[in-house]
Design a protein around this motif. Structure first.
Motif, PDB file in Angstrom:
ATOM      1  N   THR A 161       0.837  -1.207   0.000  1.00 18.65           N
ATOM      2  CA  THR A 161       0.000   0.000   0.000  1.00 18.65           C
ATOM      3  C   THR A 161       0.869   1.253   0.000  1.00 18.65           C
ATOM      4  O   THR A 161       0.598   2.214  -0.732  1.00 18.65           O
ATOM      5  CB  THR A 161      -0.956  -0.005   1.214  1.00 18.65           C
ATOM      6  OG1 THR A 161      -1.804  -1.162   1.120  1.00 18.65           O
ATOM      7  CG2 THR A 161      -1.816   1.241   1.247  1.00 18.65           C
ATOM      8  N   GLN A 162       1.946   1.242   0.779  1.00 19.54           N
ATOM      9  CA  GLN A 162       2.876   2.380   0.772  1.00 19.54           C
ATOM     10  C   GLN A 162       3.485   2.564  -0.620  1.00 19.54           C
ATOM     11  O   GLN A 162       3.590   3.684  -1.124  1.00 19.54           O
ATOM     12  CB  GLN A 162       4.009   2.158   1.783  1.00 19.54           C
ATOM     13  CG  GLN A 162       3.615   2.438   3.200  1.00 19.54           C
ATOM     14  CD  GLN A 162       4.796   2.299   4.139  1.00 19.54           C
ATOM     15  OE1 GLN A 162       5.728   1.532   3.895  1.00 19.54           O
ATOM     16  NE2 GLN A 162       4.762   3.033   5.222  1.00 19.54           N
ATOM     17  N   GLU A 163       3.883   1.465  -1.241  1.00 18.72           N
ATOM     18  CA  GLU A 163       4.468   1.537  -2.586  1.00 18.72           C
ATOM     19  C   GLU A 163       3.469   2.123  -3.582  1.00 18.72           C
ATOM     20  O   GLU A 163       3.832   2.896  -4.472  1.00 18.72           O
ATOM     21  CB  GLU A 163       4.904   0.143  -3.047  1.00 18.72           C
ATOM     22  CG  GLU A 163       6.072  -0.426  -2.272  1.00 18.72           C
ATOM     23  CD  GLU A 163       6.343  -1.886  -2.619  1.00 18.72           C
ATOM     24  OE1 GLU A 163       5.669  -2.438  -3.519  1.00 18.72           O
ATOM     25  OE2 GLU A 163       7.224  -2.480  -1.976  1.00 18.72           O
ATOM     26  N   ILE A 164       2.195   1.738  -3.421  1.00 17.52           N
ATOM     27  CA  ILE A 164       1.162   2.220  -4.344  1.00 17.52           C
ATOM     28  C   ILE A 164       0.997   3.730  -4.213  1.00 17.52           C
ATOM     29  O   ILE A 164       0.929   4.454  -5.212  1.00 17.52           O
ATOM     30  CB  ILE A 164      -0.175   1.492  -4.087  1.00 17.52           C
ATOM     31  CG1 ILE A 164      -0.053   0.031  -4.539  1.00 17.52           C
ATOM     32  CG2 ILE A 164      -1.329   2.189  -4.787  1.00 17.52           C
ATOM     33  CD1 ILE A 164      -1.088  -0.893  -3.962  1.00 17.52           C
ATOM     34  N   PHE A 165       0.946   4.221  -2.970  1.00 16.45           N
ATOM     35  CA  PHE A 165       0.765   5.666  -2.803  1.00 16.45           C
ATOM     36  C   PHE A 165       1.996   6.442  -3.266  1.00 16.45           C
ATOM     37  O   PHE A 165       1.864   7.560  -3.778  1.00 16.45           O
ATOM     38  CB  PHE A 165       0.353   6.008  -1.372  1.00 16.45           C
ATOM     39  CG  PHE A 165      -1.128   5.842  -1.172  1.00 16.45           C
ATOM     40  CD1 PHE A 165      -2.010   6.810  -1.628  1.00 16.45           C
ATOM     41  CD2 PHE A 165      -1.650   4.701  -0.585  1.00 16.45           C
ATOM     42  CE1 PHE A 165      -3.384   6.653  -1.483  1.00 16.45           C
ATOM     43  CE2 PHE A 165      -3.013   4.530  -0.433  1.00 16.45           C
ATOM     44  CZ  PHE A 165      -3.889   5.510  -0.888  1.00 16.45           C
ATOM     45  N   LEU A 166       3.156   5.861  -3.124  1.00 12.59           N
ATOM     46  CA  LEU A 166       4.354   6.492  -3.682  1.00 12.59           C
ATOM     47  C   LEU A 166       4.233   6.560  -5.207  1.00 12.59           C
ATOM     48  O   LEU A 166       4.536   7.580  -5.833  1.00 12.59           O
ATOM     49  CB  LEU A 166       5.610   5.718  -3.275  1.00 12.59           C
ATOM     50  CG  LEU A 166       6.931   6.237  -3.843  1.00 12.59           C
ATOM     51  CD1 LEU A 166       7.194   7.669  -3.371  1.00 12.59           C
ATOM     52  CD2 LEU A 166       8.080   5.329  -3.434  1.00 12.59           C
ATOM     53  N   GLU A 167       3.749   5.461  -5.796  1.00 10.30           N
ATOM     54  CA  GLU A 167       3.567   5.425  -7.248  1.00 10.30           C
ATOM     55  C   GLU A 167       2.510   6.440  -7.690  1.00 10.30           C
ATOM     56  O   GLU A 167       2.657   7.108  -8.719  1.00 10.30           O
ATOM     57  CB  GLU A 167       3.156   4.015  -7.686  1.00 10.30           C
ATOM     58  CG  GLU A 167       3.117   3.827  -9.174  1.00 10.30           C
ATOM     59  CD  GLU A 167       2.843   2.381  -9.601  1.00 10.30           C
ATOM     60  OE1 GLU A 167       2.550   2.183 -10.778  1.00 10.30           O
ATOM     61  OE2 GLU A 167       2.910   1.464  -8.745  1.00 10.30           O
TER      62      GLU A 167
END
Length: 199
Positions: free
Chosen positions: A66-72
């Motif tokens: 989820t953190q990676e997605i929001f960074l993306e």
């Protein structure tokens, strides 16, 4: 002296935050607006995390993805095109893709570990005999599967060979979950009879 007078009707209150759409927020995020990103995160994080967790089933991995997605989302908000669909759909498509990538990477890692483990494992038994026995049993199961109805075979293949849950099979076959359970039960009874397994 200026005094604040409360309005008589809450409906008249101009709540500008509730009028801002996710599309507006994503457009502002594309311009580097951190406050818009924070609001977009607050609005959508539970939904994004829920989808990731449903796919990954592992809480800590789901948080990480989820953190990676929001960074993306922060890095790629400029690629969002409002004319091609809503912001939520765009974000959930990205979420699904990222979660599936993590599943594939985890599976590849497990497969690699299994291959190394098998290569390094020296069995103390007659593996040829065991392989022959497994092959014969596999052929018996394949033959028994041909005796199921097409509907039973689909359900059994997805649930027992594909590893999907009853609700996932229900969604994939577009039938009620009760129908899936009935097909599985009937299919397993028929397989048991075909294979001569006694309960």
């Amino acid at each position: 002296m200026l005094q604040l007078v409360p309005r008589e009707h809450d409906d008249d209150v101009d709540d500008s935050t509730s009028l801002v759409t996710s599309e507006d927020l994503l457009t502002r995020v594309a311009q580097g607006d951190r406050a818009a990103f924070a609001e977009l995160y607050d609005r959508t994080a539970p939904r994004v995390f829920g989808l990731v967790k449903r796919l990954l089933r592992d809480h800590s991995q789901s948080e990480e993805v989820t953190q990676e997605i929001f960074l993306e989302i922060w890095q790629n908000a400029t690629r969002y095109e409002p004319g091609k669909g809503g912001a939520i759909a765009w974000m959930l498509t990205m979420t699904h893709r990222r979660a599936v990538d993590r599943i594939r990477a985890s599976q590849a890692s497990r497969d690699r570990d299994v291959r190394v483990g098998i290569r390094d494992y020296a069995p103390e038994f007659d593996s040829v005999a065991e392989n022959v026995e497994v092959q014969i049993e596999s052929e018996r199961v394949k033959e028994a599967m041909t005796r199921l109805t097409e509907l039973q075979r689909q359900a059994v293949t997805l649930a027992y060979f594909g590893g999907f849950s009853h609700s996932e099979v229900s969604a994939m076959l577009k039938v009620p979950i009760g129908t899936v359970k009935t097909r599985l039960r009937d299919g397993m009874i028929r397989l048991r009879d075909e294979l001569g397994v006694t309960s």
